[in-house]
Write a protein that holds these residues in place. Structure first.
Motif, short mmCIF file in Angstrom:
data_model
loop_
_atom_site.label_atom_id
_atom_site.label_comp_id
_atom_site.label_asym_id
_atom_site.label_seq_id
_atom_site.Cartn_x
_atom_site.Cartn_y
_atom_site.Cartn_z
N ALA A 1 0.85 -1.19 0.00
CA ALA A 1 0.00 0.00 0.00
C ALA A 1 0.88 1.24 0.00
CB ALA A 1 -0.92 0.01 1.21
N PHE A 2 0.43 2.25 -0.72
CA PHE A 2 1.17 3.51 -0.85
C PHE A 2 0.15 4.64 -0.79
CE2 PHE A 2 3.04 7.12 -2.85
CZ PHE A 2 4.42 6.99 -2.79
N GLY A 3 0.37 5.57 0.13
CA GLY A 3 -0.54 6.71 0.21
C GLY A 3 0.07 7.82 1.04
N THR A 4 -0.51 8.99 0.92
CA THR A 4 -0.06 10.10 1.76
C THR A 4 -0.64 9.95 3.16
OG1 THR A 4 -1.94 11.52 1.21
CG2 THR A 4 -0.02 11.61 -0.26
N PHE A 5 -0.08 10.69 4.08
CA PHE A 5 -0.59 10.72 5.45
C PHE A 5 -2.08 11.09 5.44
CE2 PHE A 5 -1.53 12.87 9.43
CZ PHE A 5 -0.92 12.09 10.38
N VAL A 6 -2.44 12.10 4.65
CA VAL A 6 -3.84 12.53 4.59
C VAL A 6 -4.72 11.43 4.03
CG1 VAL A 6 -5.44 14.15 3.49
CG2 VAL A 6 -3.27 14.98 4.43
N GLU A 7 -4.26 10.73 3.00
CA GLU A 7 -5.05 9.64 2.44
C GLU A 7 -5.25 8.52 3.45
OE1 GLU A 7 -4.10 9.87 -2.33
OE2 GLU A 7 -2.54 9.12 -0.98
N LEU A 8 -4.24 8.28 4.28
CA LEU A 8 -4.35 7.24 5.30
C LEU A 8 -5.38 7.63 6.36
CD1 LEU A 8 -3.25 4.49 6.15
CD2 LEU A 8 -1.47 5.67 7.45
N THR A 9 -5.36 8.88 6.80
CA THR A 9 -6.36 9.32 7.77
C THR A 9 -7.75 9.32 7.15
OG1 THR A 9 -5.96 11.67 7.24
CG2 THR A 9 -4.71 10.73 9.06
N VAL B 1 -4.35 22.81 -0.40
CA VAL B 1 -3.13 22.00 -0.36
C VAL B 1 -3.42 20.58 -0.82
CG1 VAL B 1 -1.46 20.92 1.19
CG2 VAL B 1 -1.95 23.36 1.40
N VAL B 2 -4.53 20.00 -0.35
CA VAL B 2 -4.88 18.63 -0.73
C VAL B 2 -5.17 18.56 -2.23
CG1 VAL B 2 -6.50 16.72 -0.40
CG2 VAL B 2 -5.78 18.10 1.56
N LEU B 3 -5.90 19.55 -2.76
CA LEU B 3 -6.18 19.56 -4.20
C LEU B 3 -4.89 19.68 -4.99
CD1 LEU B 3 -8.21 19.61 -6.53
CD2 LEU B 3 -8.27 22.11 -6.31
N ALA B 4 -3.97 20.52 -4.54
CA ALA B 4 -2.68 20.67 -5.24
C ALA B 4 -1.93 19.34 -5.26
CB ALA B 4 -1.84 21.75 -4.56
N ASP B 5 -1.98 18.60 -4.15
CA ASP B 5 -1.32 17.29 -4.10
C ASP B 5 -1.92 16.34 -5.12
OD1 ASP B 5 0.43 18.06 -2.11
OD2 ASP B 5 -0.76 17.19 -0.48
N ARG B 6 -3.24 16.30 -5.20
CA ARG B 6 -3.90 15.37 -6.14
C ARG B 6 -3.60 15.75 -7.59
NH1 ARG B 6 -4.47 14.04 -1.69
NH2 ARG B 6 -2.43 13.27 -2.35
N ARG C 1 -12.16 12.81 -1.55
CA ARG C 1 -12.76 12.72 -2.89
C ARG C 1 -12.12 13.67 -3.90
NH1 ARG C 1 -19.02 13.03 -0.65
NH2 ARG C 1 -18.97 11.08 0.55
N TYR C 2 -11.07 14.40 -3.48
CA TYR C 2 -10.47 15.36 -4.39
C TYR C 2 -9.82 14.66 -5.59
CZ TYR C 2 -11.11 19.21 -1.04
OH TYR C 2 -11.64 20.15 -0.20
N GLY C 3 -9.33 13.45 -5.40
CA GLY C 3 -8.80 12.71 -6.53
C GLY C 3 -9.88 12.42 -7.54
N ALA C 4 -11.04 11.94 -7.06
CA ALA C 4 -12.17 11.67 -7.94
C ALA C 4 -12.70 12.95 -8.58
CB ALA C 4 -13.29 10.97 -7.16
N LEU C 5 -12.54 14.07 -7.88
CA LEU C 5 -12.98 15.35 -8.43
C LEU C 5 -12.26 15.67 -9.74
CD1 LEU C 5 -14.78 17.86 -7.57
CD2 LEU C 5 -12.65 18.88 -6.72
N THR C 6 -11.04 15.16 -9.87
CA THR C 6 -10.24 15.45 -11.07
C THR C 6 -10.24 14.31 -12.08
OG1 THR C 6 -8.19 14.60 -10.09
CG2 THR C 6 -8.72 16.90 -9.66
N ASP C 7 -11.06 13.28 -11.86
CA ASP C 7 -11.13 12.17 -12.82
C ASP C 7 -11.43 12.68 -14.22
OD1 ASP C 7 -10.60 10.27 -10.92
OD2 ASP C 7 -12.65 9.51 -10.76
#
Length: 361
Positions: free
Chosen positions: A128-136, A304-309, A275-281
């Motif tokens: 598994a690979f994810g950011t700290f925010v994705e894990l929370t 910040v989260v949107l910029a990461d995605r 859901r920000y990742g899905a927002l940019t699908d």
């Protein structure tokens, strides 16, 4: 450098992020815990160390050896190797079985972390690979116990951008890691040294090891020195364009979105960050008009989260208004969340550079 997707001028209106309110099932959150598209093809041999920074060369060697040591069956069950098992009495400990990459912005920590994921000899479903925010966010979606059950069968968990500025989340993740350690899961993590502490040795490592408390002896800190590769020998980010240029580019680029920046910030408050990742699908370029300073810290953290995605997905960002290095106030840049804001500036600047071709077409 990513390539910017283009298409002939069309009459179709651009997409709008503000018109999207995606709903993401929990199982998708788990399935998507893999290195982002930007790091699909990275490997240890594609990492280019700065010849002036021997710590970068050393990190590649240590991580390669670490990946090789994670071969074999999962750490649970009869006759299987437990990398993170509690040390039996009268048995000498075998040393750290986790790695923590400590360094500043743009020195290639995520590249190395993703390379570790790729190099670990296990099926993707066991890593598994994810950011700290994705894990929370995963814990929020599944619940703590279900998250432990889901991840405890993994060989390796990679956590990018481990954040130390939210005590509640830090305790939550530290507790989760303790449970996963007991289940035999190997761990690797990165985070950024605070901008005001760059050059002060192992500042970030000391904070990290203190916050994870009982797990600290299981980690080997790896200091990775160097300057931000995104600005190493590259031209400065292009200045903002006019509203007319951004709008024209949005209509001329297939799959581009076009939104007014203040309205987008308001919309982000209605969408959970998970859901920000899905927002940019399906979005191939993001066009923004009227970029201005963010009004408050809650809004800034969502951005910040949107910029990461967007950075993960290599989505170029074309904007009018103020340049991205003026998004956050001096008070924000000097406050407790400043590492996040500096990361966002660095990443949005890189995406703005990628977007130059949208105007040139």
């Amino acid at each position: 450098m990513s390539t910017v997707p283009t298409s002939p001028i069309t009459e179709a209106a651009p997409l709008s992020l503000c018109a999207r309110e995606p709903h993401v099932p929990a199982d998708r959150l788990v399935a998507e815990m893999v290195p982002p598209p930007r790091f699909d093809s990275v490997r240890f041999d594609t990492y280019v160390p700065d010849p002036q920074q021997p710590s970068q060369v050393e990190a590649v060697k240590v991580l390669s050896d670490f990946a090789s040591g994670l071969g074999g069956a999962h750490a649970t069950g009869s006759g299987r190797r437990r990398w993170f098992a509690r040390t039996p009495k009268n048995t000498a400990p075998t040393g750290p079985r986790g790695v923590y990459l400590d360094g500043g912005y743009g020195v290639g920590k995520t590249h190395l972390l993703a390379s570790l994921w790729h190099a670990t000899p296990a099926e993707p479903s066991l890593k598994a690979f994810g950011t700290f925010v994705e894990l929370t966010n995963l814990v929020g979606a599944l619940g703590f116990q279900q998250t432990v059950q889901t991840l405890s069968g993994h060989r390796l968990l990679c956590i990018d951008e481990f954040e130390l500025d939210d005590p509640g989340d830090t305790v939550l993740v530290s507790t989760l890691l303790g449970r996963l350690v007991d289940a035999g899961v190997a761990l690797a993590a990165t985070s950024n040294t605070l901008p005001g502490k760059l050059g002060e040795g192992r500042f970030a490592a000391a904070d990290f090891l203190r916050e994870i408390q009982g797990l600290s002896a299981r980690f080997r800190p790896l200091r990775i020195d160097g300057e931000d590769y995104r600005h190493r020998g590259l031209p400065k980010a292009p200045p903002p364009y006019s509203d007319e240029q951004v709008t024209k580019a949005a209509y001329a680029t297939g799959g581009a979105s076009l939104d007014d920046f203040p309205h987008l910030l308001e919309h982000l408050a209605k969408v959970h960050p998970s859901r920000y990742g899905a927002l940019t699908d399906g979005v191939r370029a993001v066009c923004l008009t009227d970029v201005r300073p963010v009004p408050d810290q809650s809004t800034a953290l969502r951005l910040v989260v949107l910029a990461d995605r967007l950075y993960d997905r290599e989505v170029p960002v074309l904007a009018s208004g103020l340049p991205f290095d003026r998004l956050f106030s001096e008070e924000m840049l000097n406050g407790g969340y400043r590492k996040k804001y500096f990361r966002a500036i660095s990443r949005l600047t890189a995406l703005a550079r990628d977007a130059k071709a949208l105007v040139a077409q």
